[in-house]
Design a protein around this motif. Sequence first.
Motif, short mmCIF file in Angstrom:
data_model
loop_
_atom_site.label_atom_id
_atom_site.label_comp_id
_atom_site.label_asym_id
_atom_site.label_seq_id
_atom_site.Cartn_x
_atom_site.Cartn_y
_atom_site.Cartn_z
N GLU A 59 0.83 -1.21 0.00
CA GLU A 59 0.00 0.00 0.00
C GLU A 59 0.87 1.26 0.00
OE1 GLU A 59 -3.85 1.70 2.42
OE2 GLU A 59 -2.42 0.45 3.47
N HIS A 60 1.92 1.26 0.81
CA HIS A 60 2.73 2.47 0.95
C HIS A 60 3.70 2.65 -0.23
CE1 HIS A 60 6.12 4.90 2.53
NE2 HIS A 60 5.13 5.60 3.06
N ASN A 61 4.41 1.60 -0.59
CA ASN A 61 5.46 1.73 -1.60
C ASN A 61 4.93 1.67 -3.03
OD1 ASN A 61 7.19 1.78 0.55
ND2 ASN A 61 7.82 -0.33 0.34
N GLU A 62 3.94 0.83 -3.27
CA GLU A 62 3.44 0.61 -4.62
C GLU A 62 2.10 1.27 -4.88
OE1 GLU A 62 5.38 -0.98 -6.73
OE2 GLU A 62 6.85 -1.59 -5.22
N GLY A 63 1.40 1.69 -3.84
CA GLY A 63 0.08 2.29 -4.01
C GLY A 63 -0.97 1.29 -4.46
N ALA A 64 -0.87 0.06 -3.98
CA ALA A 64 -1.76 -1.01 -4.41
C ALA A 64 -3.09 -0.95 -3.68
CB ALA A 64 -1.10 -2.36 -4.15
N ASP A 65 -4.11 -1.52 -4.32
CA ASP A 65 -5.42 -1.65 -3.70
C ASP A 65 -5.42 -2.93 -2.87
OD1 ASP A 65 -8.06 -1.35 -3.03
OD2 ASP A 65 -8.81 -2.22 -4.90
N ILE A 66 -5.75 -2.82 -1.59
CA ILE A 66 -5.66 -3.96 -0.68
C ILE A 66 -6.64 -5.06 -1.05
CG2 ILE A 66 -5.94 -4.65 1.74
CD1 ILE A 66 -5.05 -1.85 2.51
N ASP A 67 -7.80 -4.69 -1.57
CA ASP A 67 -8.84 -5.68 -1.87
C ASP A 67 -8.45 -6.63 -3.00
OD1 ASP A 67 -10.40 -4.54 0.09
OD2 ASP A 67 -11.31 -3.11 -1.31
N GLU A 68 -7.50 -6.26 -3.84
CA GLU A 68 -7.13 -7.09 -4.98
C GLU A 68 -5.83 -7.87 -4.77
OE1 GLU A 68 -7.20 -4.90 -8.58
OE2 GLU A 68 -9.16 -4.02 -8.16
N LEU A 69 -5.26 -7.80 -3.58
CA LEU A 69 -3.99 -8.49 -3.33
C LEU A 69 -4.20 -9.97 -3.03
CD1 LEU A 69 -2.07 -5.95 -1.06
CD2 LEU A 69 -1.67 -6.46 -3.45
N ARG A 70 -3.26 -10.79 -3.51
CA ARG A 70 -3.21 -12.22 -3.20
C ARG A 70 -1.81 -12.57 -2.71
NH1 ARG A 70 -5.74 -16.17 -5.63
NH2 ARG A 70 -7.70 -15.50 -6.36
N ILE A 71 -1.72 -13.67 -2.02
CA ILE A 71 -0.41 -14.17 -1.60
C ILE A 71 0.15 -14.97 -2.76
CG2 ILE A 71 0.81 -15.64 0.02
CD1 ILE A 71 -1.38 -14.97 2.04
N SER A 72 1.14 -14.41 -3.43
CA SER A 72 1.70 -15.08 -4.60
C SER A 72 2.81 -16.05 -4.23
CB SER A 72 2.23 -14.05 -5.60
OG SER A 72 3.26 -13.30 -5.02
N GLN A 73 3.53 -15.79 -3.16
CA GLN A 73 4.64 -16.65 -2.78
C GLN A 73 4.84 -16.58 -1.28
OE1 GLN A 73 8.43 -15.31 -4.18
NE2 GLN A 73 9.30 -17.35 -4.15
N ILE A 74 5.01 -17.73 -0.67
CA ILE A 74 5.40 -17.79 0.74
C ILE A 74 6.36 -18.96 0.90
CG2 ILE A 74 3.29 -19.05 1.34
CD1 ILE A 74 3.54 -17.71 4.13
N LEU A 75 7.56 -18.64 1.37
CA LEU A 75 8.61 -19.63 1.55
C LEU A 75 9.01 -19.68 3.01
CD1 LEU A 75 10.98 -18.75 -1.42
CD2 LEU A 75 9.36 -20.63 -1.30
N VAL A 76 9.14 -20.88 3.53
CA VAL A 76 9.62 -21.08 4.89
C VAL A 76 10.86 -21.96 4.80
CG1 VAL A 76 9.06 -21.90 7.19
CG2 VAL A 76 7.27 -20.92 5.76
N ASP A 77 12.03 -21.38 5.05
CA ASP A 77 13.29 -22.08 4.97
C ASP A 77 13.89 -22.26 6.36
OD1 ASP A 77 13.21 -22.10 2.18
OD2 ASP A 77 14.10 -20.09 2.09
N ARG A 78 14.71 -23.28 6.50
CA ARG A 78 15.38 -23.52 7.77
C ARG A 78 16.46 -22.47 8.01
NH1 ARG A 78 18.07 -29.13 8.14
NH2 ARG A 78 19.92 -27.99 7.53
N GLY A 79 16.53 -21.98 9.22
CA GLY A 79 17.53 -20.99 9.57
C GLY A 79 18.65 -21.61 10.40
#
Length: 109
Positions: A59-79
Amino acid sequence: MQATAILPSIRLSAQKGRLVADQIRGLRVAKAIEILTFSPKKGAAIILKLLESAIANAEHNEGADIDELRISQILVDRGVSLKRLSTRAKGRGNRIVKPTCRILLTVSD
């Protein structure tokens, strides 16, 4: 348009984090927030904060509309694992390994 949020080192095993991540991968943001809010898992609260951070970045950096956002990628890696020592009988010691994980979350429209 994509916005990412990264959590570099959190005290949660990667396997437990992936269980929560698999539930919300590819969903709309509103539905993902609803699932994470009512999930009893420890990783759900952590990923919820990360998702809110990614939404704020979009919202802040790109000026995106929150209602149209989807989770395109989520990665959980071992630390990096935290290694601790537990004292035992006869001067011995046992190693305690406390796992950490790294979570990367990307939202896009």
